[in-house]
Design an enzyme around this catalytic site. Structure first.
Site, mmCIF file in Angstrom:
data_model
loop_
_atom_site.group_PDB
_atom_site.id
_atom_site.type_symbol
_atom_site.label_atom_id
_atom_site.label_comp_id
_atom_site.label_asym_id
_atom_site.label_seq_id
_atom_site.Cartn_x
_atom_site.Cartn_y
_atom_site.Cartn_z
ATOM 1 N N ARG A 50 0.465 -1.405 -0.160
ATOM 2 C CA ARG A 50 -0.019 0.489 0.219
ATOM 3 C C ARG A 50 0.850 1.584 -0.212
ATOM 4 N NH1 ARG A 50 -1.218 2.900 4.816
ATOM 5 N NH2 ARG A 50 -1.376 1.053 5.751
ATOM 6 N N TYR A 102 -14.157 16.315 -18.607
ATOM 7 C CA TYR A 102 -14.913 15.447 -18.416
ATOM 8 C C TYR A 102 -16.045 15.836 -17.933
ATOM 9 C CZ TYR A 102 -15.373 9.886 -17.074
ATOM 10 O OH TYR A 102 -15.592 9.058 -16.456
ATOM 11 N N ASP A 173 -5.175 18.543 -16.579
ATOM 12 C CA ASP A 173 -5.651 17.182 -17.036
ATOM 13 C C ASP A 173 -4.985 17.201 -18.823
ATOM 14 O OD1 ASP A 173 -6.531 15.336 -18.288
ATOM 15 O OD2 ASP A 173 -8.697 15.412 -16.553
ATOM 16 N N LYS A 198 -6.155 5.447 -20.369
ATOM 17 C CA LYS A 198 -6.698 5.699 -21.458
ATOM 18 C C LYS A 198 -4.890 6.353 -22.700
ATOM 19 C CE LYS A 198 -10.452 7.433 -20.624
ATOM 20 N NZ LYS A 198 -10.171 7.220 -19.336
#
Length: 392
Positions: A50, A102, A173, A198
């Site tokens: 983690r 988005y 972004d 993406k």
């Protein structure tokens, strides 16, 4: 000597000549949750996955190198990355956010961040004086460029001057262009966001997100938050991203080449009322793109003459898939109204230019002759169907 980006997709300079992994060319998947220590105070450098994992760490170094940052953090999805990003702000803070984002980002800001006491001003950053919207409690400016799905282009360098003047963070972004075509940190941004699902992954087979920065203070905040919230990317997914990034350059070049050809083809179609692609000279952001990016990308949006025509196209595509997401090797067509921007109120969608006749195309790497042939067939079938309906 500085490496070219195609080479940086394949090689980390500090790893050259290193045989720590038995000479393996493909970086190993360290599929482990925890790590044994030889004794008290004697760590291997890893304690618990983690906190960090060797495969994820290697991926983060690669992405930081591509974006010319000092640190990159890999998350379980793009939205996980943005969610953690919002944790550096506190109740009472105000952010200026681009109006055309988005839909998932808008949903997060409206329904989670706002609940937590953070306020937002939606601004068309590409065409207004952003300085007019700065308040005493403004802490950051958040943009996409090009935006999703209307492909608006903002001058990052000019916006960074405003951010510096008012001691604000500039967050960009960069998902649509990838680090292969654009590097916002070099243009004055403080933080870069990616949906690694993406273009970085590139094969529609895994989810990932990234935050990259060139500031030590921000890196420290992110590192504390990622170990606290547990949103880090798993080892197998990290390996899939490493594999995808190796072909980032060749994929982006081919996809862009195809996108330009399709944009010109769409412009000739009677049923298409508008083609929005920043690689077209008539696009208002064309000159800015030439200044701040090395390419125009492979995303384009187009408007049809009617909702019925748009829906019929979605019914008729075969090789091109009617699906959400973008940036993979396959060409995908998306209907923002019911998919990526379904949770955005209708009045906001329409204000941004998204109508029921809007389609978004993520152009892949298929042979352009096959893509054009599919589009020609689909448009011809659609025109025939709609004509038959009118006659009946």
């Amino acid at each position: 000597m500085a490496r070219e980006i195609e080479t940086k997709c394949l090689h980390l300079e500090e790893e050259e000549g290193c045989c720590n992994n038995y000479g393996s060319i493909s970086y190993p998947i360290y599929q482990t949750a925890t790590y044994a220590h030889e004794g008290v105070g004697r760590s291997t450098g890893f304690d618990y996955s983690r906190l960090q994992n060797p495969t994820r760490e290697h991926l983060e170094k690669v992405v930081a190198s591509l974006e010319n940052g000092i640190d990159a953090l890999a998350f379980s999805s793009g939205m996980a990355a943005i969610s953690l990003l919002m944790e550096i702000f506190k109740p009472g803070d105000h952010l200026i956010a681009d109006a055309d984002l988005y839909g998932g980002s808008i949903r997060l800001f409206d329904h989670v961040s706002s609940k937590n006491g953070i306020s937002f001003s939606r601004v068309d950053c590409h065409k207004v004086n952003v300085e007019d919207y700065i308040q005493e409690n403004t802490k950051a400016i958040y943009i996409e460029t090009p935006t999703n799905p209307m492909m608006n282009v903002t001058d990052i360098q000019e916006l960074s001057k405003i951010a510096r003047k008012h001691d604000l963070l500039l967050i960009v972004d960069n998902t649509f262009l990838s680090p292969y075509f654009q590097n916002p940190l070099d243009l004055g941004a403080d933080i870069v966001v990616h949906s690694g699902t993406k273009y970085l992954g590139g094969h529609n087979d895994t989810l990932a997100g990234f935050l990259i920065t060139n500031r030590e203070d921000i890196s420290e905040k992110f590192r504390f938050l990622i170990k606290t919230t547990g949103a880090g990317l798993a080892p197998l997914d990290s390996w899939l991203l490493l594999r995808g990034i190796k072909t980032l350059g060749v994929r982006m070049d081919r996809a862009q080449e195809n996108a330009i050809a399709i944009a010109h083809w769409l412009k000739k179609q009677k049923a298409v009322t508008k083609v929005i692609y920043p690689g077209l000279p008539e696009h208002p952001g064309y000159e800015i793109m030439k200044k701040q990016a090395r390419g125009f990308g492979a995303m384009l949006t187009f408007q049809l003459e009617s909702k019925e025509f748009a829906l019929a196209i979605l019914e008729n595509v075969r090789m091109i898939k009617f699906a959400e997401s973008l940036g993979g090797v396959e060409t995908l067509i998306t209907y923002p109204t019911t998919q990526t921007h379904a949770d955005v109120p209708k009045e906001i969608r329409e204000k941004n230019g998204i109508t029921e006749a809007t389609l978004r195309l993520s152009v892949g790497i298929e042979n352009i002759k096959d893509l054009i042939a599919e589009l020609e067939k689909v448009f011809k079938e659609t025109e025939g169907e709609l004509y038959a309906r009118e006659k009946s």
